[in-house]
Design an enzyme around this catalytic site. Structure first.
Site, PDB file in Angstrom:
ATOM      1  N   PHE A   1       1.375 -12.074  13.147  1.00 33.85           N
ATOM      2  CA  PHE A   1       1.618 -11.669  11.769  1.00 33.85           C
ATOM      3  C   PHE A   1       1.816 -10.163  11.646  1.00 33.85           C
ATOM      4  CE2 PHE A   1      -1.272 -15.381  11.606  1.00 33.85           C
ATOM      5  CZ  PHE A   1      -0.365 -16.288  11.095  1.00 33.85           C
ATOM      6  N   GLU A   2       1.472  -9.405  12.694  1.00 38.75           N
ATOM      7  CA  GLU A   2       1.704  -7.967  12.682  1.00 38.75           C
ATOM      8  C   GLU A   2       3.034  -7.602  13.332  1.00 38.75           C
ATOM      9  OE1 GLU A   2      -1.679  -6.335  14.612  1.00 38.75           O
ATOM     10  OE2 GLU A   2      -2.969  -6.453  12.831  1.00 38.75           O
TER      11      GLU A   2
END
Length: 700
Positions: free
Chosen positions: A490-491
């Protein structure tokens, strides 16, 4: 002979002159009737009784011998009542017999009850009187009849003599009677202060336990004669006036009251024993008795007995004012009196000015308590209250109507060789309990990558696309997830990071165990501060598997609200004949199936692609109940060459023959059926493209 006649005449005249008038009832047929004598005979069944003619014991000054010498005859008659017809008595000489001026019954029977008249008369003179006789049986289980007892009273600590009455007819003249005494029909061992002499029982110091029934018994021939006396004990006679208990006697009592309201005043007083005198207690307003007031609103109650013991009484009387008026204000006095004096107590009624301080404080206090109660109730049952409101009055999320899934589930699988008891429970929770509860019990639609993801591009792009189509992001945070930095995906993807930072998607973080001692935990804390809309829920363990547990209520509260969908009818579900070549892939989502089918059909024969595309796309668009898709397959072109699939991960077990648009060898022509067993034998697995192996798919 001549001297004897004048003597009889003189004797007769003396008898006539000796008659005394007591209370004449009347004269019938020349006979003077003295009605019924006051002395009444009462006897028990089986006892002897002697009825004496009362004329010789109070009505004339002559005895039976004188009357008989004067030529008067004594005759006996009987009647049921005094007014009934009288009949002569038949004397049998044995049970019923006449003895001078008396009539004997040995013994008396029940039918002997009635009125007996003795008539003294001759040819020129007549006088009569009646005596009443009552014959009764003993009361049940007793040696006496409770209605034939004599009543005696004795004062506490004083002496009392109990006489055995009316036994002189059963005792020979000049001799003392032999009397046996009983208490409550039983022999008693008398204490030394109780002395028995002849027909007398003397109690020197009366005690409270001396209350009871005393029976004396004597022998008369073959008969027994019993007499019973009921003794009641009272307190000593008082020599003091009554005492007022309420209101205070020597103090003015002031009552402040509001006008218009009801008023009730009560006066209680103690009265010592004064014999048979009733207590006297009453109210007065000023110098007037309450009954003398013209107001019907003010009334006095009857005297009420509060308690009584040994003749001493505590009584009360109430004064009621229905609606207090200005003219009712003033002094009200309660008076008590007996033969030794009078006392009184005063109550003053005054008007109370309206003061709202107490009422205001009480109201504010009640409001504060109610507020504290409501806040405490909300703190303890906030989730339950919000769920109740949302289920009954809430509306579905409008902003998420264009999204296909209610939640995207992110979880890190554990290698089987690293399993422990704790990891097994976490794996069971993430793979079975969580999906089953949210999907089957609550009706949510989840996207689970290992189950629903079919690649259409790179792995990160597929994840970003699926997260973007979800209303919530559920991260199952386990120690393995932290160690492998499962959130890194998600980063890395800019779109996903922006969604978390901007609050475009709400994140639900489920912690399965204590993570503070795990490597990379500091990065987890940093991740929590990065996410704008974050809710952390802790999974307590298998003990919270029930739907009504706190964990599931909190999770349901954080999930988007949706009303239960009605069950699908038979027409809404594709049957086996209408499902087309993907009929056996019912667990694959519509979006993933369309993507995979389109990719596979791109390499198929043009005619087969065209026919299959037109037929299946029409069926999917018309009959699939999730959503329809429009997808145009290019008329020419091929997919990039497929690489051999490694052992990392399989997205979906789809027959390669179907995805490539090819038929297994020996398959029947178009329109013919092939058995499911034959199709499964020739199935192959869909390999990964080279660009999809750049990121490990162990993390969903």
């Amino acid at each position: 002979m001549r001297s004897r006649v004048p003597l009889q005449i003189l004797l007769y005249a003396a008898v006539i002159r000796s008659l005394k008038v007591v209370s004449k009832r009347g004269s019938v047929d020349g006979c003077t009737d003295w009605s019924v004598d006051y002395l009444r005979y009462r006897v028990l069944l089986g006892e002897p009784v002697r009825i004496k003619c009362a004329l010789f014991y109070g009505y004339i000054r002559a005895n039976y011998t004188h009357a008989q010498s004067a030529g008067l005859s004594l005759m006996w008659y009987r009647s049921a009542t005094h007014t009934d017809h009288e009949e002569p008595i038949t004397l049998d000489g044995t049970r019923t017999l006449k003895e001078e001026d008396a009539l004997w019954f040995r013994p008396a029977q029940l039918q002997d009850s009635g009125h007996y008249s003795c008539v003294l008369r001759n040819s020129s003179y007549c006088m009569k009187v009646s005596m009443a006789l009552t014959v009764a049986e003993n009361s049940s289980g007793l040696c006496y009849n409770s209605k034939m007892r004599r009543l005696e009273k004795a004062e506490l600590s004083k002496s009392k003599d109990i006489l055995c009455p009316d036994i002189q007819d059963y005792t020979p003249a000049g001799s003392e009677p032999h009397v046996t005494w009983y208490k409550e029909c039983r022999p008693k061992q008398w204490r030394s202060s109780i002395i028995r002499t002849a027909d007398l029982l003397s109690i020197r110091d009366v005690r409270e336990d001396d209350i009871g029934n005393y029976t004396c018994e004597i022998q008369f021939g073959r008969f027994l004669v019993r007499r019973t006396t009921e003794l009641t004990v009272t307190a000593p006679l008082t020599d003091k006036p009554p005492k007022i208990l309420q209101p205070p006697e020597h103090k003015l009592s002031v009552m402040e009251l509001q006008l218009g309201g009801p008023v009730n005043l009560t006066c209680r007083a103690f009265f010592g024993y004064s014999g048979d005198v009733s207590p006297l207690i009453y109210w007065m307003k000023g110098e007037k008795f309450i009954e003398d007031l013209d107001e019907t609103r003010i009334r006095e109650s009857e005297i009420k007995m509060v308690r009584e013991h040994l003749g001493e009484q505590e009584v009360s009387v109430s004064l009621t004012i229905d609606s207090l008026q200005e003219e009712d204000l003033g002094n009200y006095s309660c008076y008590v009196e007996n033969g030794h004096g009078r006392r009184h107590a005063i109550i003053q009624l005054s008007r109370r000015e309206l003061m709202y301080t107490v009422e205001l404080a009480g109201g504010l206090g009640a409001i504060l308590l109610m507020l504290i109660f409501l806040v405490s109730l909300y703190k303890c049952y906030r989730i339950e209250l919000m769920l109740f409101y949302r289920n009954h009055f809430g509306s579905e999320d409008v902003d998420g109507e264009n999204k296909d899934y209610d939640a995207y589930v992110s979880y890190t699988k554990v290698d089987p060789d690293q399993w422990s008891q704790e990891t097994r429970e976490e794996e069971h929770f993430a793979l079975e309990i969580l999906p089953d509860m949210l999907e089957k019990h609550y009706g949510y639609k989840l996207f689970i990558p290992d189950r629903d993801l079919i690649p259409t591009g790179t792995y990160i792009e597929d994840v970003a696309r699926c997260v973007d189509q979800s209303k919530r992001l559920i991260i199952v945070m386990t120690p393995n997830y932290v160690v492998r930095r499962g959130w890194s995906i998600f980063e890395l993807e800019t779109r996903l990071r922006n969604m978390l930072v901007s609050g475009e998607i709400k994140v639900i973080l489920i912690e399965c165990s204590d993570l503070r001692g795990i490597m990379n935990y500091q990065e987890v804390e940093a991740l929590k501060h990065t996410i704008k809309l974050l809710t952390v829920i802790r999974w307590p363990g298998p003990g919270s598997s029930k739907p009504n547990s706190r964990f599931w209520k909190q999770l349901q509260y954080e999930m988007p609200f949706r009303r239960p969908e009605p069950k699908l009818s038979h027409e809404q579900v594709l049957d086996a004949s209408e499902q087309g070549p993907f009929g056996e892939l019912q667990t694959v989502s519509a979006l993933s199936m369309v993507s995979a089918t389109s990719t596979a059909m791109a390499t198929a024969h043009p005619d087969l692609r065209s026919g299959f595309h037109n037929t299946y796309n029409t069926q999917l668009r018309q009959k699939h109940y999730y959503r329809g898709y429009e997808y145009d397959i290019p008329s020419s072109g091929t997919l990039p060459p497929l690489a051999t699939m490694g052992s990392q991960h399989t997205y979906c077990n789809i027959p390669m023959s179907l995805l490539n648009g090819q038929r297994p060898p020996g398959q029947p022509a178009h329109g013919q059926q092939q058995s499911l067993e034959e199709q499964q034998v020739n199935n192959a697995l869909l390999p990964l493209l080279p660009r999809e192996t750049s990121i490990s798919s162990v993390i969903w």
